[in-house]
Design a protein around this motif. Structure first.
Motif, mmCIF file in Angstrom:
data_model
loop_
_atom_site.group_PDB
_atom_site.id
_atom_site.type_symbol
_atom_site.label_atom_id
_atom_site.label_comp_id
_atom_site.label_asym_id
_atom_site.label_seq_id
_atom_site.Cartn_x
_atom_site.Cartn_y
_atom_site.Cartn_z
ATOM 1 N N ASP A 1 -10.568 7.951 -0.327
ATOM 2 C CA ASP A 1 -9.944 6.658 -0.006
ATOM 3 C C ASP A 1 -8.656 6.441 -0.795
ATOM 4 O OD1 ASP A 1 -12.022 6.165 1.715
ATOM 5 O OD2 ASP A 1 -13.115 4.843 0.348
ATOM 6 N N ILE A 2 -8.687 6.758 -2.084
ATOM 7 C CA ILE A 2 -7.520 6.486 -2.920
ATOM 8 C C ILE A 2 -6.386 7.465 -2.619
ATOM 9 C CG2 ILE A 2 -6.709 6.597 -5.324
ATOM 10 C CD1 ILE A 2 -9.217 5.098 -6.125
ATOM 11 N N SER A 3 -6.700 8.701 -2.265
ATOM 12 C CA SER A 3 -5.634 9.637 -1.897
ATOM 13 C C SER A 3 -4.905 9.149 -0.650
ATOM 14 C CB SER A 3 -6.193 11.046 -1.691
ATOM 15 O OG SER A 3 -7.006 11.117 -0.537
ATOM 16 N N LYS A 4 -5.643 8.629 0.307
ATOM 17 C CA LYS A 4 -5.014 8.067 1.507
ATOM 18 C C LYS A 4 -4.143 6.867 1.147
ATOM 19 C CE LYS A 4 -8.669 9.345 4.789
ATOM 20 N NZ LYS A 4 -9.720 8.799 5.690
ATOM 21 N N LYS A 5 -4.641 6.020 0.259
ATOM 22 C CA LYS A 5 -3.884 4.845 -0.152
ATOM 23 C C LYS A 5 -2.588 5.247 -0.840
ATOM 24 C CE LYS A 5 -3.563 0.340 -0.769
ATOM 25 N NZ LYS A 5 -3.480 -0.618 0.364
ATOM 26 N N LEU A 6 -2.675 6.237 -1.724
ATOM 27 C CA LEU A 6 -1.476 6.694 -2.433
ATOM 28 C C LEU A 6 -0.464 7.303 -1.460
ATOM 29 C CD1 LEU A 6 -3.117 8.326 -5.590
ATOM 30 C CD2 LEU A 6 -1.889 6.147 -5.478
ATOM 31 N N GLU A 7 -0.955 8.042 -0.465
ATOM 32 C CA GLU A 7 -0.056 8.612 0.537
ATOM 33 C C GLU A 7 0.707 7.512 1.274
ATOM 34 O OE1 GLU A 7 0.920 11.533 1.262
ATOM 35 O OE2 GLU A 7 -0.580 12.978 0.573
ATOM 36 N N SER A 8 0.061 6.367 1.474
ATOM 37 C CA SER A 8 0.696 5.272 2.207
ATOM 38 C C SER A 8 1.680 4.484 1.352
ATOM 39 C CB SER A 8 -0.374 4.318 2.758
ATOM 40 O OG SER A 8 -0.975 3.563 1.714
#
Length: 274
Positions: free
Chosen positions: A155-162
């Protein structure tokens, strides 16, 4: 690990060297691997489509977020392998998969498969952050872990990518406890489960919550380095706390920039404010 602790580094090395020499095979034990003579080693990118040495063949690296697969995803990968890579699947230490020996003429068809589409967790063209996130098993299935890792890591990797753009792969490793199965000390950013306290708005008191220690600056390869001391400790695992901490680290230590938003996202933001 326990033998090294018992012997000490130098005595352990001496014992290993003595054992190797006892075989009489002419093997020598050095302090480090010899440096290459044809220039510095550059680590190959494993995700995405890459030409092989064999003419007309390509390898296709597929992201498996945090190495976790559902039964359906396992079947999807098996089906892709049967169709495109002669039934062969290779695994990487980053918890992803490679389909080798794909005919160049079939690559486009492979990339159009539904199992690699927008609605799938599996993807070929992963971002520099999500494509380099590694996680241990975590508290869901490991009794030693202090925190759940895999779901948070994904979840956090996706958030950071965004939120940010980076110009190179950033390896973020998660581990649930000091045993460090997720190898946080060699990561660009390592997240290790640990104690933390956070203000409870209802009671006005600081309460114990799932948290982590953050390590920064580990390296692998010829210039390897272990980040043994935490960069920050006692950070709550809650996304609203951890994500800003990681964004700040990405900007300060790795040159990340705020992601440029398109017109549509700006409109959505303005509507949300209204």
């Amino acid at each position: 690990m326990w033998l090294v602790e018992k012997y000490g580094v130098e005595d352990f090395k001496a014992a290993v060297t003595k054992e190797v020499e006892s075989y009489g095979r002419g093997v020598t034990v050095g302090d480090a691997q010899p440096l290459p003579t044809d220039g510095p080693f550059e680590r190959r990118e494993l995700l995405g489509v890459h030409a092989q040495k064999q003419e007309g063949k390509s390898r296709v690296g597929i992201l498996v977020p945090t190495g976790r697969l559902s039964p359906k995803e396992c079947r999807d990968i098996a089906d892709l392998a049967d169709e495109y890579s002669g039934g062969e699947v290779r695994l990487t230490v980053e918890q992803n998969v490679i389909l080798p020996n794909v005919d160049d003429g079939k690559v486009k068809a492979l990339l159009k498969e539904d199992s690699l589409g927008q609605d799938s967790r599996l993807k070929v063209n992963a971002g520099f952050i999500e494509g380099n996130t590694v996680s241990c098993t975590g508290a869901q299935f490991c009794g030693l872990a202090l925190i759940e890792t895999k779901s948070h890591a994904e979840d956090i990797s996706k958030k950071l990518e965004s939120l940010v753009d980076v110009d190179r792969p950033i390896r973020i490793h998660w581990t649930g406890c000091p045993n460090s199965c997720g190898q946080v000390q060699v990561a660009d950013i390592g997240i290790m489960g640990g104690p933390a306290r956070q203000l409870n708005e209802e009671t006005g008191k600081m309460m114990a919550v799932p948290g982590c220690k953050i390590f920064v600056g580990g390296r692998i390869g010829e210039d390897a380095h272990l980040a043994l001391e935490p960069y920050k400790e006692g950070v709550p695992l809650a996304e609203e706390v951890l994500v800003p901490e990681l964004v700040e680290i990405l900007k300060n230590e790795f040159g990340a920039k705020d992601k440029k938003r398109g017109f549509r996202s700006k409109v959505k933001s303005l509507i949300g404010r209204g």
